[in-house]
Each structure stands twice: as C-alpha cells, then as structure tokens.
Write an enzyme that holds these catalytic residues in place. Structure first.
Site: not given
Ligand code: NDP
Length: 321
Positions: A133, A136-137
């Site tokens: 992701c 997300c990261d």
C-alpha cells in the site's frame, strides 16, 4: 430475521445497499472489522469514476457511498464474517464477535485480496520495508531508493505516487512490456525518478530488521543480481476473496464465484455475488458498482417471488438471532 444481508463494503456492496435500501428491504451490511470501504480506502486520486470532473480521493468516494447507503436505511456492522450457511430458505451469517444474523437473501461482495510474491521473507518483512500500500506507507520512504513490482495499472499508479517521497523508484517487471493502460504507462515513463527493470523477477528479500536490498533473476537468461534499496512495494494484482464460500458456491476456472450469465445469481437460490469477486477481467470501481446494482435487483426479484409464508418470517426491523 432480515430480508437481505450484504457482505462487503466496496463499491459493489455499498451500491447494492443503496438499491436494496431504496427498495425498502432494510439491508444489513457487514463491512470489515478493520476498515469499511474496501481497497479504494488505500488509493489516492480516482480519475475515472464518472461524475467527478477533477477526480476524487478514494476514501472520500467510499465515505460518500457509505453515507448514501445509510441515508436510505442501511445498517452497517464493522465486523468480519467468519462463517456462512447458505443452503435453504434461511441463510445464516456468523460474525467474529459470535453474533449470528439470518436473512432470506445474501449478496456476497467481498472483493479481492492483494497477491503475494510467495517469497520466504515476504511476510516477515511486511511493515519493515515490504508493503502492499503506497498511500499507507509511502511517507516512510522519503529520499530513499525503493522498488515496485508489477506491470499493471496498480504498479504504475503506486510507482508514480511514490516519487512524491522517494528519490528513486525502480519498477520491476517480469516481461518486457506492460499490461497497464497507455495513459498510466506514459505517465510513469515520463517521470524522471522512475527506472524500469525489464524481464526481472524478485527472488530474495534481504535485511534483518529492515529491508536492505533484493535479489533479482533475469527471466531471459537466468542472470542474478542484487539491488540495494529500502522499500519493496508489491503490486501484482489481487485474487478474489472466496474462502468463506468454498464448498458452497461454485467457482470459475479463474477462481471467481460463478454466476448465471450476466446476472448475479450463484448456484444457491437466494445467494447473489457482485464486484471483483465475480469479475476476473474489468475490476473497476464503476463496474463493481454496476455489478452491485445487478445483485440488488436480482435479490429484490427473488424476494418478491418467495411464498408469503417464507417472506413473512423476515421483518424489516434489525434483529440478531
Ligand atoms: P493486473 O492483474 O492488471 O496486473 C498485475 C501485474 O503483476 C501484471 O503485470 C503481472 O505480470 C504482474 N504479476 C502477477 N503475478 C506476478 C508475480 N507472481 N510475480 C511478478 N509479477 C506478477 O493487476 P492490477 O492490480 O495492476 O490491476 C487490477 C485491475 O485494476 C485492472 O483492471 C486495472 O486496470 C485496474 N486498476 C485501475 C486503476 C486506474 O484506472 N486508476 C488503478 C489500479 C488498478 P504479467 O503482465 O506478466 O501477467
């Protein structure tokens, strides 16, 4: 008992809920114990969902769908389904918290799960440099060198997005041409921070606490090489989430749930499927939404044709067994 329970909170599930709720079926929608909204909660700009001239953020789109479903009376539960009993007139849905909900019809719209490379250290390094992701990261990889594996739209989208943070993004693809759409390819080719490594497969992930590099194998001549980097983003597609219905619903050769023609009808009367879980080909937010519509209309027709005594067992009020 309910008339209808919808499992899944992506575009297919929410759209089915909007239609079912507007048909006065008072649907119960089981989202997920982690986060409602499905995979689009992890994307950034959605540019191809009709009606949004300037695009819309994935989470914003999903929250709007949720609000629209709730506005017409959908009840949403944030929990995981752990067991499904689908045969017979009454379907039973067991949740992670132990509650059992019953309904006369079920729409199964569980989407798909990210594919893994199948490498020894992939799970261990998840969250330590290996990720599925970018939104997300990506933030953790400012000024770093990272790689994205895959040759589809997801890989192009992730790679392009990650150039906001990383100094250098390799795209590693096992072939010499991409599967991604031309627009996405052109955008990635034009980005000076992205370098394509063709005909390469990831064979190793190196690092103790954090990823320090990967081992690559050339798919044309077997040559091996090592690449130093701190992040590996895996974007190699997804597989339909069908584990809950194995042994109950028929699957296709591609692993999706088999439905009757262009309908959403599965092999069990009263059980309908929609979205990525039935679609090995298109897998777009808008096609999933359309598929959710089909499922709600099919379910509505099924319920309308049930004998009165069966239908009378369901009320439009929420109830747990
Ligand atoms: P795809 O299935 O389209 O692509 C997967 C890619 O990963 C392929 O290039 C495939 O290689 C490669 N791959 C698969 N398995 C492996 C493996 N084990 N090792 C190495 N490489 C592997 O998946 P996507 O997630 O990219 O896209 C799914 C759908 O979502 C598509 O319909 C896409 O159009 C859509 N999408 C649309 C977006 C948009 O329009 N904004 C954004 C993201 C996705 P190979 O080519 O050799 O098979």
């Amino acid at each position: 008992m309910r008339q209808i329970i919808i499992i899944g909170s992506g575009p297919a599930g929410y759209t089915a809920a909007i239609y079912a709720a507007r048909a006065n079926l008072a649907p119960l929608l089981i989202a997920s114990s982690v986060e409602a909204g499905g995979e689009l909660m992890k994307t950034t700009e959605v540019e191809n969902y009709p009606g949004f001239v300037d695009g819309i953020q994935g989470p914003e789109l999903m929250l709007a769908m949720q609000a629209q479903a709730e506005r017409f009376g959908t009840e949403i539960i944030l929990d995981d389904v752990v067991k499904l009993e689908l045969e017979g007139d009454v379907k039973r849905v067991t949740l992670g918290n132990g509650d059992v909900h019953e309904a006369l019809a079920v729409i199964f719209a569980t989407g798909s799960a990210y594919r893994k490379l199948g490498l020894k250290d992939e799970e261990r390094m998840s969250g330590h440099g290996v990720s599925w992701c970018a939104t997300c990261d990506g933030f953790f990889f400012r000024q770093k060198t990272i790689a994205v594996v895959g040759g589809g739209d997801s890989a192009m989208e992730e790679a392009t997005f990650l150039t906001k943070f990383a100094d250098k993004v390799y795209v590693i693809h096992r072939k010499d041409s991409l599967r991604a759409s031309k627009t996405m390819q052109d955008r990635a080719f034009a980005n000076p921070k992205i370098e394509f490594l063709w005909n390469q497969e990831v064979a190793h992930i190196y690092g103790d606490e954090l990823v320090t590099g990967i081992g690559l194998v050339d798919t044309t001549d077997g040559t091996e090489r090592t690449l130093d980097l701190s992040g590996l983003f895996i974007a190699i597609g997804a597989d339909p989430r069908t584990h809950l219905v194995h042994g109950q619903l028929d699957l296709t050769d591609e692993g999706t749930i088999a439905v009757d023609g262009r309908s959403s009808r599965t092999n069990i009367p009263g059980v309908f499927a929609a979205g990525d879980v039935i679609d090995p080909t298109y897998r777009q937010a808008v096609t999933a939404a359309g598929s959710g519509t089909v499922a709600a209309l099919d379910a509505e027709h099924y319920l309308a044709a049930l004998p009165h005594d069966v239908l009378a067992r369901a009320d439009s009020q929420p109830a747990t067994v």
